[in-house]
Design a protein around this motif. Sequence first.
Motif, PDB file in Angstrom:
ATOM      1  N   GLY A 127      26.847  29.252 -57.206  1.00 45.10           N
ATOM      2  CA  GLY A 127      26.337  30.489 -56.607  1.00 45.10           C
ATOM      3  C   GLY A 127      25.412  31.236 -57.537  1.00 45.10           C
ATOM      4  O   GLY A 127      24.370  31.745 -57.120  1.00 45.10           O
ATOM      5  N   LEU A 128      25.774  31.296 -58.812  1.00 43.52           N
ATOM      6  CA  LEU A 128      24.926  31.971 -59.790  1.00 43.52           C
ATOM      7  C   LEU A 128      23.581  31.269 -59.926  1.00 43.52           C
ATOM      8  O   LEU A 128      22.524  31.910 -59.917  1.00 43.52           O
ATOM      9  N   ILE A 129      23.607  29.952 -60.012  1.00 46.94           N
ATOM     10  CA  ILE A 129      22.362  29.184 -60.134  1.00 46.94           C
ATOM     11  C   ILE A 129      21.519  29.320 -58.867  1.00 46.94           C
ATOM     12  O   ILE A 129      20.310  29.553 -58.933  1.00 46.94           O
ATOM     13  N   THR A 130      22.163  29.190 -57.709  1.00 49.53           N
ATOM     14  CA  THR A 130      21.429  29.294 -56.446  1.00 49.53           C
ATOM     15  C   THR A 130      20.821  30.676 -56.277  1.00 49.53           C
ATOM     16  O   THR A 130      19.669  30.807 -55.859  1.00 49.53           O
ATOM     17  N   TYR A 131      21.576  31.715 -56.593  1.00 52.45           N
ATOM     18  CA  TYR A 131      21.036  33.076 -56.461  1.00 52.45           C
ATOM     19  C   TYR A 131      19.852  33.285 -57.399  1.00 52.45           C
ATOM     20  O   TYR A 131      18.847  33.879 -57.016  1.00 52.45           O
ATOM     21  N   GLY A 132      19.969  32.774 -58.620  1.00 53.44           N
ATOM     22  CA  GLY A 132      18.858  32.901 -59.558  1.00 53.44           C
ATOM     23  C   GLY A 132      17.611  32.198 -59.067  1.00 53.44           C
ATOM     24  O   GLY A 132      16.514  32.761 -59.079  1.00 53.44           O
ATOM     25  N   LEU A 133      17.769  30.969 -58.589  1.00 54.85           N
ATOM     26  CA  LEU A 133      16.616  30.228 -58.072  1.00 54.85           C
ATOM     27  C   LEU A 133      16.026  30.897 -56.834  1.00 54.85           C
ATOM     28  O   LEU A 133      14.810  31.031 -56.706  1.00 54.85           O
ATOM     29  N   ALA A 134      16.898  31.310 -55.917  1.00 53.60           N
ATOM     30  CA  ALA A 134      16.405  31.936 -54.687  1.00 53.60           C
ATOM     31  C   ALA A 134      15.735  33.272 -54.971  1.00 53.60           C
ATOM     32  O   ALA A 134      14.758  33.635 -54.315  1.00 53.60           O
ATOM     33  N   SER A 135      16.238  34.006 -55.960  1.00 53.41           N
ATOM     34  CA  SER A 135      15.638  35.299 -56.296  1.00 53.41           C
ATOM     35  C   SER A 135      14.247  35.141 -56.889  1.00 53.41           C
ATOM     36  O   SER A 135      13.330  35.889 -56.559  1.00 53.41           O
ATOM     37  N   PHE A 136      14.107  34.166 -57.767  1.00 53.13           N
ATOM     38  CA  PHE A 136      12.834  34.017 -58.457  1.00 53.13           C
ATOM     39  C   PHE A 136      11.834  33.146 -57.691  1.00 53.13           C
ATOM     40  O   PHE A 136      10.648  33.184 -57.973  1.00 53.13           O
ATOM     41  N   CYS A 137      12.307  32.374 -56.724  1.00 50.21           N
ATOM     42  CA  CYS A 137      11.414  31.524 -55.933  1.00 50.21           C
ATOM     43  C   CYS A 137      11.212  32.076 -54.525  1.00 50.21           C
ATOM     44  O   CYS A 137      10.601  31.418 -53.694  1.00 50.21           O
ATOM     45  N   GLY A 138      11.745  33.241 -54.242  1.00 48.48           N
ATOM     46  CA  GLY A 138      11.716  33.795 -52.887  1.00 48.48           C
ATOM     47  C   GLY A 138      10.331  33.990 -52.304  1.00 48.48           C
ATOM     48  O   GLY A 138      10.155  33.961 -51.094  1.00 48.48           O
ATOM     49  N   GLY A 139       9.338  34.180 -53.137  1.00 46.46           N
ATOM     50  CA  GLY A 139       7.994  34.402 -52.630  1.00 46.46           C
ATOM     51  C   GLY A 139       7.181  33.135 -52.440  1.00 46.46           C
ATOM     52  O   GLY A 139       6.071  33.176 -51.925  1.00 46.46           O
ATOM     53  N   SER A 140       7.730  32.009 -52.827  1.00 46.33           N
ATOM     54  CA  SER A 140       6.958  30.771 -52.744  1.00 46.33           C
ATOM     55  C   SER A 140       6.843  30.289 -51.301  1.00 46.33           C
ATOM     56  O   SER A 140       7.627  30.646 -50.427  1.00 46.33           O
ATOM     57  N   ALA A 141       5.869  29.450 -51.066  1.00 49.82           N
ATOM     58  CA  ALA A 141       5.595  28.967 -49.709  1.00 49.82           C
ATOM     59  C   ALA A 141       6.734  28.116 -49.164  1.00 49.82           C
ATOM     60  O   ALA A 141       7.119  28.260 -48.001  1.00 49.82           O
TER      61      ALA A 141
END
Length: 168
Positions: A127-141
């Motif tokens: 969950g921590l890894i997924t949240y970090g990735l989703a937070s920082f990649c949220g603007g990508s196409a």
Amino acid sequence: DYSTIYLTTHLLPPWLGGIVVAAVFAAIQSSIAAFLLTIAGTLVRDLYKDCINQKATDAQMSKLNYAFLAVAVVLAFLIATNQEALGQEILILANGIAVATQVIPLLLGTFWKKATAGGVVLASIAGLITYGLASFCGGSAWYQQYLFGAHPVIPTLIMTLIMTILGS
């Protein structure tokens, strides 16, 4: 943030408004003190004593507690004085991480008899890894296309559900 103070100073008599505003500031001050003491105590007891020096004396732990408390106060001051964007971002990130790592493992650990400690730990880490990735990649196409621009908590909750089940 200012609604309580504004309403009490404009709608209540001055003496009663002063009492309400003082109560609000007293609650804020006691909450901040509790958070700072919890942070320092947790770092000293759980990190230093349990992981670094199991034979630490009370005097050593007390000195480290003061040091961690001083660092936490300085960080809190820096965040408070630059709160336009930084404070809000930290609050959103902290709440997102708390939800991402605790909600599904807590619910399944409480109500699902097959849940194990290993599954809960695996889910929290995922969950921590997924949240970090989703937070920082949220603007990508690709995130917008495949996850429909969902808030990072949504894919994280799904991942923690899957990991708790697989890990148990």
